[in-house]
Design an enzyme around this catalytic site. Structure first.
Site, PDB file in Angstrom:
ATOM      1  N   ARG A 153       0.837  -1.307   0.166  1.00  0.00           N
ATOM      2  CA  ARG A 153       0.417   0.312  -0.122  1.00  0.00           C
ATOM      3  C   ARG A 153       0.848   0.766  -0.079  1.00  0.00           C
ATOM      4  O   ARG A 153       2.236   1.257   0.391  1.00  0.00           O
ATOM      5  CB  ARG A 153      -0.657  -0.387   1.095  1.00  0.00           C
ATOM      6  CG  ARG A 153      -1.869  -1.287   0.894  1.00  0.00           C
ATOM      7  CD  ARG A 153      -3.192  -0.419   0.513  1.00  0.00           C
ATOM      8  NE  ARG A 153      -4.362  -2.034   0.085  1.00  0.00           N
ATOM      9  CZ  ARG A 153      -4.771  -2.175  -0.415  1.00  0.00           C
ATOM     10  NH1 ARG A 153      -3.712  -2.608  -1.314  1.00  0.00           N
ATOM     11  NH2 ARG A 153      -5.747  -3.367  -0.532  1.00  0.00           N
ATOM     12  N   GLU A 202      -3.150   7.856  -3.585  1.00  0.00           N
ATOM     13  CA  GLU A 202      -3.331   7.360  -4.817  1.00  0.00           C
ATOM     14  C   GLU A 202      -4.887   8.254  -4.947  1.00  0.00           C
ATOM     15  O   GLU A 202      -6.332   7.959  -4.198  1.00  0.00           O
ATOM     16  CB  GLU A 202      -2.914   5.774  -4.436  1.00  0.00           C
ATOM     17  CG  GLU A 202      -3.136   4.911  -5.139  1.00  0.00           C
ATOM     18  CD  GLU A 202      -2.508   3.108  -4.696  1.00  0.00           C
ATOM     19  OE1 GLU A 202      -4.117   2.599  -4.624  1.00  0.00           O
ATOM     20  OE2 GLU A 202      -2.154   3.477  -4.059  1.00  0.00           O
ATOM     21  N   HIS A 237      -2.113   0.788  -9.564  1.00  0.00           N
ATOM     22  CA  HIS A 237      -2.604   0.333  -8.500  1.00  0.00           C
ATOM     23  C   HIS A 237      -3.477  -1.504  -9.120  1.00  0.00           C
ATOM     24  O   HIS A 237      -4.803  -1.781  -9.652  1.00  0.00           O
ATOM     25  CB  HIS A 237      -3.394   0.558  -7.353  1.00  0.00           C
ATOM     26  CG  HIS A 237      -4.005  -0.577  -5.973  1.00  0.00           C
ATOM     27  ND1 HIS A 237      -3.671   0.219  -5.068  1.00  0.00           N
ATOM     28  CD2 HIS A 237      -3.799  -1.680  -6.042  1.00  0.00           C
ATOM     29  CE1 HIS A 237      -4.556  -0.526  -4.083  1.00  0.00           C
ATOM     30  NE2 HIS A 237      -4.066  -1.906  -4.496  1.00  0.00           N
TER      31      HIS A 237
HETATM   32  N1  LIG Z   1      -0.744  -4.430  -5.826  1.00  0.00           N
HETATM   33  C1  LIG Z   1      -1.633  -5.307  -5.124  1.00  0.00           C
HETATM   34  O1  LIG Z   1      -2.587  -5.441  -6.168  1.00  0.00           O
HETATM   35  C2  LIG Z   1      -2.004  -5.908  -3.899  1.00  0.00           C
HETATM   36  C3  LIG Z   1      -2.682  -6.566  -4.185  1.00  0.00           C
HETATM   37  C4  LIG Z   1      -3.351  -8.077  -3.079  1.00  0.00           C
HETATM   38  C5  LIG Z   1      -2.572  -7.486  -1.844  1.00  0.00           C
HETATM   39  N2  LIG Z   1      -1.560  -6.295  -1.588  1.00  0.00           N
HETATM   40  C6  LIG Z   1      -1.262  -5.458  -0.511  1.00  0.00           C
HETATM   41  O2  LIG Z   1      -0.514  -6.737   0.067  1.00  0.00           O
HETATM   42  C7  LIG Z   1      -0.997  -7.167   1.552  1.00  0.00           C
HETATM   43  C8  LIG Z   1      -0.356  -8.701   1.703  1.00  0.00           C
HETATM   44  O3  LIG Z   1      -1.032  -9.365   1.689  1.00  0.00           O
HETATM   45  P1  LIG Z   1      -0.863 -11.141   1.897  1.00  0.00           P
HETATM   46  O4  LIG Z   1      -2.505 -12.372   1.068  1.00  0.00           O
HETATM   47  O5  LIG Z   1       0.077 -11.800   1.444  1.00  0.00           O
HETATM   48  O6  LIG Z   1      -1.257 -10.773   3.212  1.00  0.00           O
HETATM   49  P2  LIG Z   1      -0.652 -11.772   4.738  1.00  0.00           P
HETATM   50  O7  LIG Z   1      -0.635 -13.192   3.764  1.00  0.00           O
HETATM   51  O8  LIG Z   1      -1.493 -11.742   5.545  1.00  0.00           O
HETATM   52  O9  LIG Z   1       0.951 -11.916   4.837  1.00  0.00           O
HETATM   53  C9  LIG Z   1       1.060 -10.314   5.497  1.00  0.00           C
HETATM   54  C10 LIG Z   1       2.301 -10.464   5.669  1.00  0.00           C
HETATM   55  O10 LIG Z   1       3.421  -9.674   5.935  1.00  0.00           O
HETATM   56  C11 LIG Z   1       3.654  -9.240   7.224  1.00  0.00           C
HETATM   57  N3  LIG Z   1       3.279  -8.152   8.419  1.00  0.00           N
HETATM   58  C12 LIG Z   1       2.241  -7.742   8.979  1.00  0.00           C
HETATM   59  N4  LIG Z   1       2.330  -7.323   9.623  1.00  0.00           N
HETATM   60  C13 LIG Z   1       3.664  -6.498   9.528  1.00  0.00           C
HETATM   61  C14 LIG Z   1       4.480  -5.243  10.156  1.00  0.00           C
HETATM   62  N5  LIG Z   1       4.140  -4.383  11.047  1.00  0.00           N
HETATM   63  N6  LIG Z   1       5.831  -5.493  10.020  1.00  0.00           N
HETATM   64  C15 LIG Z   1       6.521  -6.204   9.339  1.00  0.00           C
HETATM   65  N7  LIG Z   1       5.493  -8.014   8.623  1.00  0.00           N
HETATM   66  C16 LIG Z   1       4.743  -7.016   8.665  1.00  0.00           C
HETATM   67  C17 LIG Z   1       2.798 -11.028   8.705  1.00  0.00           C
HETATM   68  O11 LIG Z   1       3.789 -11.066   9.177  1.00  0.00           O
HETATM   69  P3  LIG Z   1       2.995 -12.399  10.428  1.00  0.00           P
HETATM   70  O12 LIG Z   1       3.243 -13.509   9.320  1.00  0.00           O
HETATM   71  O13 LIG Z   1       4.256 -12.694  11.210  1.00  0.00           O
HETATM   72  O14 LIG Z   1       2.115 -11.661  10.364  1.00  0.00           O
HETATM   73  C18 LIG Z   1       2.646 -11.462   7.134  1.00  0.00           C
HETATM   74  O15 LIG Z   1       3.573 -12.211   7.140  1.00  0.00           O
HETATM   75  C19 LIG Z   1      -2.509  -7.053   1.719  1.00  0.00           C
HETATM   76  O16 LIG Z   1      -2.642  -6.796   2.828  1.00  0.00           O
HETATM   77  C20 LIG Z   1      -2.401  -5.806   0.514  1.00  0.00           C
HETATM   78  O17 LIG Z   1      -2.357  -4.463   0.969  1.00  0.00           O
HETATM   79  C21 LIG Z   1      -1.877  -5.699  -2.880  1.00  0.00           C
END
Ligand SMILES: NC(=O)c1ccc[n+]([C@@H]2O[C@H](COP(=O)([O-])OP(=O)(O)OC[C@H]3O[C@@H](n4cnc5c(N)ncnc54)[C@H](OP(=O)(O)O)[C@@H]3O)[C@@H](O)[C@H]2O)c1
Length: 323
Positions: free
Chosen positions: A238, A266, A285
């Site tokens: 984000r 954005e 995005h």
């Molecule tokens: N550009 C796009 O179109 C797009 C598309 C999809 C997603 N995204 C973004 O990608 C993010 C991640 O998606 P995901 O499905 O991979 O989520 P996820 O499976 O929940 O993974 C999130 C990861 O981030 C880590 N995390 C959370 N807070 C943190 C912090 N303060 N410092 C360091 N690491 C931290 C978590 O750690 P733990 O494992 O220790 O909890 C987890 O490993 C979404 O929330 C969204 O914002 C963007």
């Protein structure tokens, strides 16, 4: 029977996998009255989602079709179960990240710009790049792009998409460093407290964390200053995870390169300095949105409704109010 609220314009084709006990309720984009719904499948990142929710009655579960729920959580009442779309974006978002890394290292944005000007020149002729710095190739040949092989890639946010990025990087012979909230092993994941120590080791840094109070500004001037000269920052998370002013400064000083699918603000307004910052590739995005993605999303939504009907635990619960 469960009343499943979906957008009024949703294609019938996406609803074929829903269980027989699901009564599909099409919710008008501008509802005039109250609509009774148990399970709401939220329209994709719609700005009027909060307003739409205010017309719904009896909602027990809200299912987002996006991995990030930072745009829903602040206004959703705490007694409603919120589920995110973890997993459904893994393919599209990780493919975007790989494309962004390779396109940046191979200088595709630069060459595409030159194509637009019908110019046949190499990167070494560019003064805004990093490759006219010298090295053993000087006097032998002109460097025209970088290899990904043997580089170190730091994945910050080693969750569902982070693991999918690593799986796709496997073919490239890179060293992967992983960071999440807390440390774990198999594979080794460092706690975010180690971020500053790891940043100087990486040639490519990928941000793929959710936007939370802790991750807002995770990459500020200090962190960007710790990155290697010429390293690539990829933000697919984000926009506010990276401090925009600090990034613009690092880019303008030719210290870093960036590939961004998300920005802060954005949409990025016309005239914003990020648009014209050197060595910066921007996409609006689009990383998670592909035609294939919507089928994955609604297959997952149908499974969630089936679990709800069967009284099984739901997956991807972000805030569980119990039901
Ligand atoms: N550009 C796009 O179109 C797009 C598309 C999809 C997603 N995204 C973004 O990608 C993010 C991640 O998606 P995901 O499905 O991979 O989520 P996820 O499976 O929940 O993974 C999130 C990861 O981030 C880590 N995390 C959370 N807070 C943190 C912090 N303060 N410092 C360091 N690491 C931290 C978590 O750690 P733990 O494992 O220790 O909890 C987890 O490993 C979404 O929330 C969204 O914002 C963007």
């Amino acid at each position: 029977m469960v009343r499943v609220g979906v957008d009024e314009k949703l294609s019938e084709e996406l609803l074929v996998g829903f269980p027989p006990g699901a009564e599909i309720v099409r919710i008008p984009r501008k509802p005039s009255g109250v609509v009774d719904v148990d399970f709401w499948i939220l329209p994709f990142a719609r700005r009027d989602a909060e307003e739409g929710f205010s017309h719904l009655r009896g909602v027990k579960v809200v299912q987002s079709m996006m991995a990030g729920v930072d745009w829903i959580a602040p206004w959703l009442p705490k007694d409603v179960v919120l589920c995110d779309g973890r997993g459904i974006h893994d393919i599209s978002a990780s493919e975007w990240v790989l494309t962004a890394i390779l396109a940046s290292l191979k200088r595709f944005p630069l060459y595409r710009d030159m194509q637009g000007r019908q110019e046949w020149r190499g990167q070494a002729a560019e003064t805004a790049g990093f490759l006219n710095e010298g090295g053993v190739q000087v006097g032998q040949y002109r460097v025209l792009g970088d290899d990904l092989a043997v580089k170190t890639v730091l994945i910050v946010g080693y969750g569902s998409i982070g693991a999918a990025i690593e799986a796709r990087l496997a073919a490239f012979g890179v060293t992967v460093l992983r960071v999440a909230r807390s440390a774990r092993s198999n594979p080794a994941v460092f706690a975010v407290g180690e971020l500053d120590r790891l940043l100087p080791e990486a040639d490519v840094v990928v941000a793929i964390v959710p936007l939370t109070a802790e991750t807002r500004g995770l990459f500020g001037a200090k962190q960007l200053g710790l990155m290697k000269h010429g390293a690539l920052l990829v933000n697919a998370a984000r926009g506010p995870v990276v401090e925009t002013d600090a990034l613009v400064e690092a880019l303008e000083q030719h210290r870093l390169r960036a590939a961004l699918d998300v920005t802060d603000p954005e949409p990025l307004p016309a005239g914003h300095p990020l648009w014209s910052a050197p060595n910066c590739l921007i996409t609006p995005h689009i990383g998670g949105s592909t035609p294939e993605f919507i089928y994955r999303a609604f297959r997952f939504g149908a499974d969630q409704v089936r679990r709800f009907l069967a009284g099984e635990p739901l997956e991807n619960v972000v805030s569980d109010a119990g039901y």
